[in-house]
Write an enzyme that holds these catalytic residues in place. Structure first.
Site, PDB file in Angstrom:
ATOM      1  N   CYS A  81     -10.621   2.599   9.688  1.00 34.67           N
ATOM      2  CA  CYS A  81      -9.723   3.725  10.036  1.00 34.67           C
ATOM      3  C   CYS A  81      -9.974   4.234  11.448  1.00 34.67           C
ATOM      4  O   CYS A  81      -9.234   5.089  11.938  1.00 34.67           O
ATOM      5  CB  CYS A  81      -9.897   4.859   9.039  1.00 34.67           C
ATOM      6  SG  CYS A  81      -9.811   4.297   7.329  1.00 34.67           S
ATOM      7  N   SER A 130      -5.612  11.792   1.782  1.00 32.71           N
ATOM      8  CA  SER A 130      -4.649  11.495   2.848  1.00 32.71           C
ATOM      9  C   SER A 130      -3.568  10.588   2.278  1.00 32.71           C
ATOM     10  O   SER A 130      -3.689  10.047   1.171  1.00 32.71           O
ATOM     11  CB  SER A 130      -5.354  10.821   4.017  1.00 32.71           C
ATOM     12  OG  SER A 130      -5.990   9.651   3.575  1.00 32.71           O
ATOM     13  N   ILE A 162      -0.730   7.398   2.217  1.00 29.01           N
ATOM     14  CA  ILE A 162      -0.487   5.999   2.586  1.00 29.01           C
ATOM     15  C   ILE A 162       0.801   6.037   3.417  1.00 29.01           C
ATOM     16  O   ILE A 162       1.849   6.467   2.928  1.00 29.01           O
ATOM     17  CB  ILE A 162      -0.349   5.139   1.320  1.00 29.01           C
ATOM     18  CG1 ILE A 162      -1.702   5.103   0.579  1.00 29.01           C
ATOM     19  CG2 ILE A 162       0.136   3.735   1.671  1.00 29.01           C
ATOM     20  CD1 ILE A 162      -1.652   4.498  -0.808  1.00 29.01           C
ATOM     21  N   HIS A 190      -1.677   8.860   7.346  1.00 29.54           N
ATOM     22  CA  HIS A 190      -2.829   8.059   7.799  1.00 29.54           C
ATOM     23  C   HIS A 190      -2.507   6.563   7.801  1.00 29.54           C
ATOM     24  O   HIS A 190      -2.978   5.815   6.943  1.00 29.54           O
ATOM     25  CB  HIS A 190      -4.017   8.386   6.888  1.00 29.54           C
ATOM     26  CG  HIS A 190      -5.312   7.755   7.269  1.00 29.54           C
ATOM     27  ND1 HIS A 190      -5.630   7.368   8.563  1.00 29.54           N
ATOM     28  CD2 HIS A 190      -6.409   7.438   6.515  1.00 29.54           C
ATOM     29  CE1 HIS A 190      -6.845   6.846   8.584  1.00 29.54           C
ATOM     30  NE2 HIS A 190      -7.333   6.865   7.356  1.00 29.54           N
TER      31      HIS A 190
HETATM   32  C1  LIG Z   1      -3.789   9.659  -3.694  1.00 30.34           C
HETATM   33  C2  LIG Z   1      -3.060   8.355  -3.937  1.00 30.34           C
HETATM   34  C3  LIG Z   1      -3.910   7.472  -4.847  1.00 30.34           C
HETATM   35  C4  LIG Z   1      -1.719   8.668  -4.619  1.00 30.34           C
HETATM   36  O1  LIG Z   1      -1.027   7.492  -4.805  1.00 30.34           O
HETATM   37  P1  LIG Z   1      -0.034   7.296  -6.091  1.00 30.34           P
HETATM   38  O2  LIG Z   1      -0.720   7.817  -7.288  1.00 30.34           O
HETATM   39  O3  LIG Z   1       0.401   5.865  -6.130  1.00 30.34           O
HETATM   40  O4  LIG Z   1       1.156   8.236  -5.756  1.00 30.34           O
HETATM   41  P2  LIG Z   1       2.656   7.786  -5.523  1.00 30.34           P
HETATM   42  O5  LIG Z   1       2.751   6.942  -4.299  1.00 30.34           O
HETATM   43  O6  LIG Z   1       3.204   7.248  -6.801  1.00 30.34           O
HETATM   44  O7  LIG Z   1       3.360   9.185  -5.203  1.00 30.34           O
HETATM   45  C5  LIG Z   1       3.702  10.116  -6.198  1.00 30.34           C
HETATM   46  C6  LIG Z   1       4.148  11.395  -5.505  1.00 30.34           C
HETATM   47  O8  LIG Z   1       3.011  12.018  -4.874  1.00 30.34           O
HETATM   48  C7  LIG Z   1       3.216  12.103  -3.463  1.00 30.34           C
HETATM   49  N1  LIG Z   1       1.937  11.724  -2.845  1.00 30.34           N
HETATM   50  C8  LIG Z   1       1.365  10.510  -2.852  1.00 30.34           C
HETATM   51  N2  LIG Z   1       0.171  10.592  -2.214  1.00 30.34           N
HETATM   52  C9  LIG Z   1       0.016  11.874  -1.823  1.00 30.34           C
HETATM   53  C10 LIG Z   1      -1.006  12.556  -1.125  1.00 30.34           C
HETATM   54  N3  LIG Z   1      -2.101  11.913  -0.723  1.00 30.34           N
HETATM   55  N4  LIG Z   1      -0.848  13.880  -0.874  1.00 30.34           N
HETATM   56  C11 LIG Z   1       0.276  14.529  -1.282  1.00 30.34           C
HETATM   57  N5  LIG Z   1       1.281  13.924  -1.953  1.00 30.34           N
HETATM   58  C12 LIG Z   1       1.149  12.600  -2.214  1.00 30.34           C
HETATM   59  C13 LIG Z   1       4.314  11.107  -3.151  1.00 30.34           C
HETATM   60  O9  LIG Z   1       5.049  11.491  -1.998  1.00 30.34           O
HETATM   61  C14 LIG Z   1       5.149  11.154  -4.405  1.00 30.34           C
HETATM   62  O10 LIG Z   1       5.980  12.310  -4.338  1.00 30.34           O
HETATM   63  P3  LIG Z   1       7.485  12.236  -4.856  1.00 30.34           P
HETATM   64  O11 LIG Z   1       7.362  11.891  -6.326  1.00 30.34           O
HETATM   65  O12 LIG Z   1       8.014  13.604  -4.579  1.00 30.34           O
HETATM   66  O13 LIG Z   1       8.116  11.154  -4.055  1.00 30.34           O
HETATM   67  C15 LIG Z   1      -2.787   7.635  -2.586  1.00 30.34           C
HETATM   68  O14 LIG Z   1      -2.036   8.483  -1.743  1.00 30.34           O
HETATM   69  C16 LIG Z   1      -4.075   7.236  -1.879  1.00 30.34           C
HETATM   70  O15 LIG Z   1      -4.713   6.262  -2.234  1.00 30.34           O
HETATM   71  N6  LIG Z   1      -4.503   7.993  -0.841  1.00 30.34           N
HETATM   72  C17 LIG Z   1      -5.750   7.728  -0.145  1.00 30.34           C
HETATM   73  C18 LIG Z   1      -5.575   6.669   0.918  1.00 30.34           C
HETATM   74  C19 LIG Z   1      -6.902   6.255   1.505  1.00 30.34           C
HETATM   75  O16 LIG Z   1      -7.876   6.069   0.796  1.00 30.34           O
HETATM   76  N7  LIG Z   1      -6.971   6.086   2.844  1.00 30.34           N
HETATM   77  C20 LIG Z   1      -8.162   5.680   3.514  1.00 30.34           C
HETATM   78  C21 LIG Z   1      -9.095   6.799   3.613  1.00 30.34           C
HETATM   79  S1  LIG Z   1     -10.733   6.358   4.138  1.00 30.34           S
END
Ligand SMILES: CC(C)(COP(=O)(O)OP(=O)(O)OC[C@H]1O[C@@H](n2cnc3c(N)ncnc32)[C@H](O)[C@@H]1OP(=O)(O)O)[C@@H](O)C(=O)NCCC(=O)NCCS
Length: 390
Positions: free
Chosen positions: A89, A213, A215, A338
């Site tokens: 990252c 954060s 995706i 991110h």
């Molecule tokens: C948190 C996480 C697991 C959620 O993914 P998910 O469960 O597949 O969620 P979805 O993509 O199905 O999204 C569902 C809803 O939540 C929202 N959403 C997804 N991630 C979000 C987040 N991090 N913050 C706020 N809202 C989020 C989406 O916009 C969607 O909203 P909608 O229904 O109004 O369209 C994913 O965002 C993630 O892995 N984040 C971390 C990324 C990471 O690790 N980066 C590197 C860091 S070192």
């Protein structure tokens, strides 16, 4: 005046961050590059730019490697020497360091540096697996731990040692979503309440949806030159006056602490020394809030408060726009998004806007000194840069 300029930023560009359906990374990077070129009419990109460095984390997303040449081609910089850097990252924070080396060595007078990632066309499970490659394979990935899991370990350690609360973690999310609502390029455009954040579903306790954060797809870039050449291209350059980078063990299990990132502390020390600056001199900062706990730890590692006091700092509103030291005015990784390879120079883009008075509704009044803090993985890389208005 503090800090001798190392290099000067004469222009910057950022694509829209979000779900950019139907676009390849190369097209997103071209959008960021176009903004940087349009902002700097005195620059002839083909004639003046002598090198390109691009941060990019993973070939897996698009089955596309050879990122340096690909981005040069699509940014209109065909034949320019182009190199990709990879540091998870912190890939474009590391690209920025490489670009500074190039200018300081006089191998190139004008350099473009940026980063890009296209992630949202993959499922969350695929993205989680690709991101996990930035952790230790035999002792972390192999056992199934993911980045939300690793940062949840840091959060529980911080809660245990200092009494940090879930409410304080949520306060980071509320602040950054508010800032994101003021940034038209941010992935998330809506404010959230403390209640929304606290009641969102658990991802890896104590981290909930709003502690993570996003995706995101996106690209960012800067154009750098030697300080003595900056006025040839713009009347309002931003100078980089401090740069630090450090590494740590790839496995979190070997670290001296779970509540602080040694690489970030070492990189900050170098950057502050080089810039002849102290934490109190910083007017605005973009820090690596890949998870809300990471922003709290960043305050402490950067000396914005004492160890253990990061939760209180955000809870008191000191890091919100209008507070003592606004942090992540762009919305941060939490709300702006991110796209991992694009994050480091994306942070520098926000500081460029702030120090040139172009941050619109997010403008921090009279901002003169800015800082960026970009972390790779769970902290095996950190790059810190300090900037001064020219
Ligand atoms: C948190 C996480 C697991 C959620 O993914 P998910 O469960 O597949 O969620 P979805 O993509 O199905 O999204 C569902 C809803 O939540 C929202 N959403 C997804 N991630 C979000 C987040 N991090 N913050 C706020 N809202 C989020 C989406 O916009 C969607 O909203 P909608 O229904 O109004 O369209 C994913 O965002 C993630 O892995 N984040 C971390 C990324 C990471 O690790 N980066 C590197 C860091 S070192």
């Amino acid at each position: 005046m503090k800090g001798k300029p190392l290099v000067s930023i004469v222009s910057a560009g950022l694509s829209k961050f979000g779900k950019l359906e139907g676009l390849y990374a190369r097209e997103i990077f071209a959008e960021a590059a176009k903004e940087a070129f349009d902002r700097c009419p005195k620059l002839d990109p083909k004639k003046d730019i002598q090198a390109l460095f691009v941060g990019h984390m993973g070939e897996s997303y698009e089955h596309q490697g050879h990122t340096g040449a690909t981005m040069a081609d699509w940014a209109g910089l065909l034949h320019v020497p182009a190199t990709r850097t990879e540091a998870a990252c912190a890939s474009s924070g590391a690209a920025l360091r490489a670009a500074i080396y190039a200018v300081l060595s006089s191998l190139a007078d004008v350099v473009m540096v940026g980063g890009v990632e296209k992630m949202t066309h993959r499922s969350t499970a695929e993205v989680t697996e690709y991101l996990a490659m930035a952790s230790d394979y035999p002792f972390e990935q192999w056992h199934g731990i993911t980045f939300p899991g690793l940062f949840a370990l840091m959060a529980t350690a911080h809660m245990h040692k200092y009494g940090t609360t879930e409410k304080q973690l949520a306060a980071v999310a509320v602040k950054n979503h508010y800032h994101g609502s003021l940034n038209p390029k941010s992935h998330m455009q809506k404010e959230i309440t403390l209640e929304n954040a606290l009641s969102s579903r658990v991802i890896a306790w104590p981290l909930k949806l709003y502690d993570c954060s996003l995706i995101t797809d996106g690209a960012s870039c800067l154009i750098l030159t030697k300080p003595e050449l900056a006025k040839k291209y713009t009347d309002t350059p931003v100078h980089i006056i401090g740069s630090g980078q450090a590494s740590d063990t790839i496995g979190m299990y070997e670290r001296e602490s779970f509540t602080s990132l040694t690489a970030a502390r070492l990189a900050a020390k170098k950057a502050y020394e080089m810039a002849d600056a102290k934490p109190e001199d910083i007017d605005v900062a973009e820090v690596h809030d890949c998870f809300t706990i990471a922003e709290i730890i960043a305050y402490e590692d950067l000396g914005f408060c004492k160890p253990g006091e990061g939760g209180q700092l955000v809870e008191k509103g000191e890091t919100k726009l209008g507070g003592r030291l606004p942090v992540n005015t762009s919305g941060g990784l939490k709300a702006k998004g991110h796209p991992v390879g694009a994050t480091g120079t994306g942070q520098a883009y926000e500081i460029f806007l702030q120090l040139t008075g172009q941050a619109d509704k997010r403008q921090v009044k009279s901002a003169e000194i800015g800082l960026t803090h970009n972390v790779g993985g769970s902290g095996a890389t950190a790059t810190i840069h300090i900037y001064r208005r020219g």
